[in-house]
Design an enzyme around this catalytic site. Structure first.
Site, short mmCIF file in Angstrom:
data_model
loop_
_atom_site.label_atom_id
_atom_site.label_comp_id
_atom_site.label_asym_id
_atom_site.label_seq_id
_atom_site.Cartn_x
_atom_site.Cartn_y
_atom_site.Cartn_z
N GLY A 180 0.84 -1.19 0.00
CA GLY A 180 0.00 0.00 0.00
C GLY A 180 0.88 1.24 0.00
N GLN A 185 3.30 9.90 1.45
CA GLN A 185 4.56 9.13 1.47
C GLN A 185 5.44 9.44 0.26
OE1 GLN A 185 2.45 5.15 2.26
NE2 GLN A 185 4.40 4.99 3.33
N CYS A 222 5.91 -0.13 7.55
CA CYS A 222 5.53 1.00 6.72
C CYS A 222 6.78 1.48 5.98
CB CYS A 222 4.98 2.13 7.61
SG CYS A 222 4.56 3.61 6.70
N LEU A 223 6.63 1.74 4.69
CA LEU A 223 7.79 2.19 3.91
C LEU A 223 8.40 3.46 4.49
CD1 LEU A 223 6.45 1.68 0.26
CD2 LEU A 223 8.12 0.26 1.46
N HIS A 264 -4.62 1.36 7.13
CA HIS A 264 -3.26 1.90 7.28
C HIS A 264 -3.06 3.10 6.36
CE1 HIS A 264 1.30 1.13 7.64
NE2 HIS A 264 1.19 2.05 6.68
N GLU A 265 -3.48 2.95 5.09
CA GLU A 265 -3.24 4.02 4.12
C GLU A 265 -4.14 5.23 4.40
OE1 GLU A 265 -0.59 3.68 2.60
OE2 GLU A 265 -0.39 1.53 2.91
N HIS A 268 -2.64 7.35 6.91
CA HIS A 268 -1.62 8.25 6.36
C HIS A 268 -2.24 9.57 5.88
CE1 HIS A 268 2.26 6.25 6.28
NE2 HIS A 268 1.76 5.14 5.77
NI NI Z 1 2.63 3.28 5.71
#
Ligand code: NI
Length: 285
Positions: A180, A185, A222-223, A264-265, A268
């Protein structure tokens, strides 16, 4: 030479009569056409003059190697040339997994010269925008970058820029082995996410959770928080509404991994990160 290569189309089709028709249709426009009779022929021509082509127009169904298989082989060779499929039976919009191979769209057969030229122009224009957005915008933002704490603004314009952004986000997510990715991000403070749980791949614009039930815990990464893993309790099932990148409404009932990715997204987009669920994890940042 740059004028030539900017309009040089490799046409791949097993029907020998089609290529001359395309050449004739584009005769009055500034397109240079090279014909390949199948996928293998196309790869041979690509290997010989790979810097020359600006676009590949290929039939989907061909004996030996399909248009999608050709796209896979070209990608394996490092090609970034946009590929436009043509078919008697186009699936619109093209599945996202196909687009991540560099396939830009599908031109329905039979087509008029005008439709053909419009599709080629549009594919070239989109490819240029994707390149620009890659160069300008898509840099991974990592904690404690303040952009990750922004409340993202809703999107109201559904144009080719947004389409290009969503495609680039998919590519970026996959290149980074993510499931995701959310706008902030990659430096976009707007409400757009992409998700791919390997069964469903989707882009959601202005997503909203409208129903939620059950609770499950799972360790997430998470990236934007490299090296951090947090055990997060989330709803097991969620109903999410939003729009697709083309502006069409979408409504999803998700559970399992997809439900978790969406939550999760969407977090963000509101400036919330997994470390907020476990303050101790911030010690490792
Ligand atoms: Ni993330």
């Amino acid at each position: 030479m740059s004028g030539l290569s900017s309009r040089h189309v490799l046409v791949v089709d097993d029907e020998p009569e089609l290529c001359p028709v395309i050449r004739k249709a584009l005769r009055s426009y500034d397109y240079h056409i090279t014909c390949a009779k199948n996928g293998y022929d196309a790869l041979r021509l690509y290997d010989q003059e790979r810097d020359s082509f600006s676009l590949i127009l290929t039939d989907i169904n061909m004996p030996g190697m399909s248009g999608c298989e050709l796209a896979l082989d070209l990608k394996a060779r490092g090609s970034r040339i946009p590929i436009l499929l043509m078919s008697d039976d186009c699936i619109q919009p093209l599945p996202i997994k196909c687009r991540s191979l560099g396939l830009s769209g599908c031109l329905a057969k039979p087509f008029t010269p005008d439709k053909l030229r419009h599709a080629l122009d549009e594919t070239s224009r989109m490819a240029n925008r994707v390149c620009e957005s890659t160069a300008k915008a898509l840099n991974l933002r990592v904690y404690p970058d303040p952009i990750l704490r922004e409340y993202c603004t809703p999107i109201s314009t559904y144009d080719s820029d947004l389409q290009a952004l969503s495609e680039q986000m998919f590519i970026f997510m996959r290149e980074n082995c993510g499931v995701g990715l959310a706008g902030p991000q990659v430096g976009i403070i707007e409400r757009i996410i992409v998700a791919d749980d390997s069964e469903t791949a989707l882009c959601l614009v202005n997503p909203e959770i409208i129903s939620a039930s059950g609770t499950e815990r799972m360790v997430e990464g998470c990236l934007s928080l490299p090296g951090v893993q947090v055990d997060v309790a989330r709803n097991a099932h969620v109903g999410v509404i939003g729009k697709r990148q083309d502006g069409k409404r979408i409504s999803i009932e998700a559970d399992g991994l997809l439900a978790r990715i969406l939550q999760h997204e969407i977090d963000h987009l509101n400036g919330t990160l997994i470390c907020d669920y476990d303050p101790v994890s911030k010690m490792y940042l």
